[in-house]
Design an enzyme around this catalytic site. Structure first.
Site, PDB file in Angstrom:
ATOM      1  N   ARG A  51       0.826  -1.209   0.000  1.00 38.34           N
ATOM      2  CA  ARG A  51       0.000   0.000   0.000  1.00 38.34           C
ATOM      3  C   ARG A  51       0.861   1.260   0.000  1.00 38.34           C
ATOM      4  O   ARG A  51       0.524   2.246  -0.660  1.00 38.34           O
ATOM      5  CB  ARG A  51      -0.954  -0.025   1.201  1.00 38.34           C
ATOM      6  CG  ARG A  51      -2.100  -1.001   0.988  1.00 38.34           C
ATOM      7  CD  ARG A  51      -2.967  -1.217   2.208  1.00 38.34           C
ATOM      8  NE  ARG A  51      -4.083  -2.102   1.863  1.00 38.34           N
ATOM      9  CZ  ARG A  51      -4.958  -2.571   2.728  1.00 38.34           C
ATOM     10  NH1 ARG A  51      -4.851  -2.267   4.013  1.00 38.34           N
ATOM     11  NH2 ARG A  51      -5.941  -3.359   2.329  1.00 38.34           N
ATOM     12  N   TYR A 110      -6.183  -1.257  -6.746  1.00 43.36           N
ATOM     13  CA  TYR A 110      -5.595  -2.464  -6.171  1.00 43.36           C
ATOM     14  C   TYR A 110      -4.953  -2.217  -4.816  1.00 43.36           C
ATOM     15  O   TYR A 110      -4.780  -1.087  -4.391  1.00 43.36           O
ATOM     16  CB  TYR A 110      -4.668  -3.177  -7.140  1.00 43.36           C
ATOM     17  CG  TYR A 110      -3.434  -2.527  -7.698  1.00 43.36           C
ATOM     18  CD1 TYR A 110      -2.878  -1.366  -7.194  1.00 43.36           C
ATOM     19  CD2 TYR A 110      -2.787  -3.130  -8.778  1.00 43.36           C
ATOM     20  CE1 TYR A 110      -1.724  -0.821  -7.729  1.00 43.36           C
ATOM     21  CE2 TYR A 110      -1.629  -2.586  -9.324  1.00 43.36           C
ATOM     22  CZ  TYR A 110      -1.108  -1.434  -8.795  1.00 43.36           C
ATOM     23  OH  TYR A 110       0.036  -0.899  -9.332  1.00 43.36           O
ATOM     24  N   GLU A 111      -4.641  -3.321  -4.135  1.00 43.26           N
ATOM     25  CA  GLU A 111      -4.170  -3.311  -2.738  1.00 43.26           C
ATOM     26  C   GLU A 111      -5.177  -2.657  -1.791  1.00 43.26           C
ATOM     27  O   GLU A 111      -4.827  -2.028  -0.811  1.00 43.26           O
ATOM     28  CB  GLU A 111      -2.806  -2.613  -2.609  1.00 43.26           C
ATOM     29  CG  GLU A 111      -1.728  -3.156  -3.520  1.00 43.26           C
ATOM     30  CD  GLU A 111      -1.511  -4.647  -3.365  1.00 43.26           C
ATOM     31  OE1 GLU A 111      -1.914  -5.212  -2.327  1.00 43.26           O
ATOM     32  OE2 GLU A 111      -0.944  -5.258  -4.290  1.00 43.26           O
ATOM     33  N   GLY A 112      -6.447  -2.845  -2.095  1.00 39.93           N
ATOM     34  CA  GLY A 112      -7.519  -2.268  -1.293  1.00 39.93           C
ATOM     35  C   GLY A 112      -7.991  -0.968  -1.907  1.00 39.93           C
ATOM     36  O   GLY A 112      -7.280   0.039  -1.874  1.00 39.93           O
TER      37      GLY A 112
END
Length: 592
Positions: A294, A434-436
């Site tokens: 992140r 992406y990555e949350g």
């Protein structure tokens, strides 16, 4: 074709005049003298501008292809990857015992900014590998570290993270991938994962997948998820690569951007896997990788904005269009350059003030990670944990916004592919997802991080700002330009937090409906702090007789712009937050 020049001078300013890294007592920082870091950054800058940047458009136009079960990367990627490996760039901050150089994370962050700015799709192959290595180093057994980490540090083997399935994204408790225990202590992994960045390719000898799966009989939902190491090729007892595992690529996803990265559908058919970390504690192990990722994604958003900005400035200075309303600036030409016009200046100043402020925020965050890991500073770890969703969410939202703003400078030429500006916007777009996804980052910030350890870390954040303001007030001009705007924005952020405390308990939606605005407020306030600190450092340099006065005067002027034109957004976000959930939740689902 777009170009990329590593912003080494600004990086050095942040590292040495803002963060003063070589004077820090964090272990390893005393080695980071300006000449040493300059040599590293200059060398990385050559590689990224001369080798990786020209391949950016190649990756975008060619993409990856799947033929007879083999994934092929774009022309030139494999040779460039060999140059990256030979230079030792893949293990810059990894332990020496496994072949790394053990440099502080802050140096790896600066270098990876260059890699991402010059070619985001390419840099993801090594970036994801780094994250997988970090997870194995923290949660793996000694045998697992010895087996995988040396080859992954050098990127002879690369790594991935496998979370998402066709029917579940963020809600990983719904996953169906199974891990059946075997008599030899291994597991048979069966299931399908989608959106797997760098899932397979032709640039490394092996691909080591970290796969989330459920062991039958375990707890329901997320509490029953475990993490497994599943190599593409099984590893022989002597450490060499053996026969093919039950892992295959179903297809390469067709995407809006990052075409040079092989985003794969991965099929696991009784693939041999090995438990990483504790049984049913897979999310704990995976979050080691995700939290690092992140921060890296936040950096990607900023880096795309930097690259797009560089090209927008070149175009604005070269493109002749219209006349300056205050008087002709190019009398020998048919028109003045675009950059004379106030709206172009506004656009470029917004880009510049974000990029330079975000770089300072990112490197400061990397310094907090180093303090936590190297100096065992729990307060630094708490602070960066609080701000991780802000780095990821705010920086990528703004990174995409300013990549589009740079495209706008080109007018119609920005919309056609000849000038290459659309790639920056398309590549930046994924960073918000992406990555949350960024909405999840906002919920994490407001729903979890603010209350962590009884609110200790957010109180420390406000104390940090309050203390700096107190220690640096007293000069009327500086106070008016920097201290007072920062003080007002910080008070607005505190008021938003107070609103959540007073209204969120009786109706959680009052807090959650304002979470996105709060994330952006916190991003603005932190950039405001960074700009105030940078302006102070620049003024100190000027007072000490700096030879490059233009650089420092430009830094102060850019900071004044941010404080006057960007930071007031906090008032808007507070107004939104204080309206509560009523207008957000007013409609029935059927009314949409």
């Amino acid at each position: 074709m777009p170009s990329y020049t590593a912003p080494v001078k600004d990086m050095q300013f942040v590292l040495h005049e803002l963060l003063q890294i070589s004077q820090s007592d964090i272990p390893g920082y005393s080695d980071l003298e300006a000449d040493f870091t300059s040599a590293i950054l200059e060398e990385a800058g050559k590689l990224t501008s001369q080798v990786l940047a020209p391949l950016n458009i190649v990756g975008d136009t060619e993409g990856c292809r799947l033929e007879n079960g083999i994934v092929y990367t774009p022309t030139g990627f494999k040779d460039a990857f060999e140059q990256v490996k030979e230079g030792g760039w893949t293990g810059l901050d990894l332990p020496e015992e496994f072949g790394g150089q053990n440099m502080p994370y802050v140096m790896a962050t600066a270098v990876m900014e260059m890699f991402s700015g010059s070619n985001q799709a390419f840099s993801m192959y090594q970036g994801l590998t780094h994250g997988a290595v970090s997870a194995i180093l923290v949660h793996g057994t000694d045998a697992q570290k010895a087996t995988y980490v040396p080859n992954m540090t050098s990127c002879e083997w690369t790594g991935t993270m496998n979370l998402t399935e066709p029917h579940c994204g963020t809600d990983l408790g719904l996953m169906r991938t199974k891990a059946e225990p075997q008599d030899d202590g291994s597991y048979k992994i069966s299931g399908q994962k989608i959106f797997i960045s760098a899932g397979d390719h032709d640039m490394s000898e092996n691909v080591i997948h970290l796969v989330l799966a459920k062991i039958p009989g375990g707890p329901d939902g997320i509490k029953g998820v475990s993490l497994f190491i599943v190599p593409k090729f099984n590893i022989n007892d002597d450490g060499t690569v053996g026969h093919r595992n039950g892992v295959s690529v179903g297809k390469i996803e067709e995407k809006m951007g990052i075409h040079g990265n092989s985003t794969c559908v991965m099929n696991y058919d009784d693939a041999k896997g090995f438990l990483l970390g504790d049984m049913h504690k897979g999310m704990r192990a995976m979050f080691t990788m995700m939290n690092e990722a992140r921060l890296g994604v936040g950096m990607q958003g900023m880096a795309q904005a930097e690259a797009a900005y560089q090209n927008a400035v070149i175009y604005a200075k070269d493109r002749l269009q219209g006349r300056d309303v205050t008087g002709v600036k190019n009398p020998d030409g048919p028109a003045d350059p675009l950059i004379v016009h106030p709206d172009i200046r506004r656009n470029l100043m917004e880009q510049k003030s974000f990029v330079e402020g975000a770089r300072a925020f990112l490197y400061w965050g990397a310094q907090q990670i180093d303090a936590g890991h190297r100096a065992k500073d729990a307060d630094a770890e708490g602070l960066i944990s609080l701000l991780t969703p802000v780095i990821k969410g705010f920086m990528t939202d703004k990174g995409f916004e300013y990549a589009v703003a740079a495209q706008q400078v080109f007018g119609g030429h920005g919309y056609i592919e000849e000038f290459g500006m659309s790639q920056f916007a398309r590549d930046a777009r994924i960073t918000q997802i992406y990555e949350g996804a960024n909405g999840v980052q906002a919920l994490d910030l407001v729903g979890r991080k603010l209350a962590t350890d009884g609110g200790k870390h957010v109180m420390a954040y406000f104390d940090m700002i309050k203390t700096w303001i107190k220690d640096n007030s007293g000069d009327d001009d500086f106070d008016q330009a920097f201290i007072n705007p920062l003080k007002d924005a910080s008070k607005a952020l505190q008021a938003a937090g107070m609103y959540f405390m007073q209204n969120g308990m009786k109706n959680p939606n009052n807090a959650l409906s304002g979470s996105y605005d709060f994330m952006h407020m916190m991003g603005h306030v932190t950039l405001g702090l960074m700009w105030a600190k940078m302006a102070k450092a620049a003024q100190t340099a000027l007072d000490n007789g700096a030879s490059d006065r233009e650089f420092y005067e430009t830094k102060i002027a850019t900071g004044k712009f941010y404080m006057a034109r960007q930071l007031p957004a906090c008032a808007m976000h507070l107004a939104r937050i204080e309206t509560g959930a009523d207008t957000v939740m007013a409609l029935d689902a059927e009314s949409f």
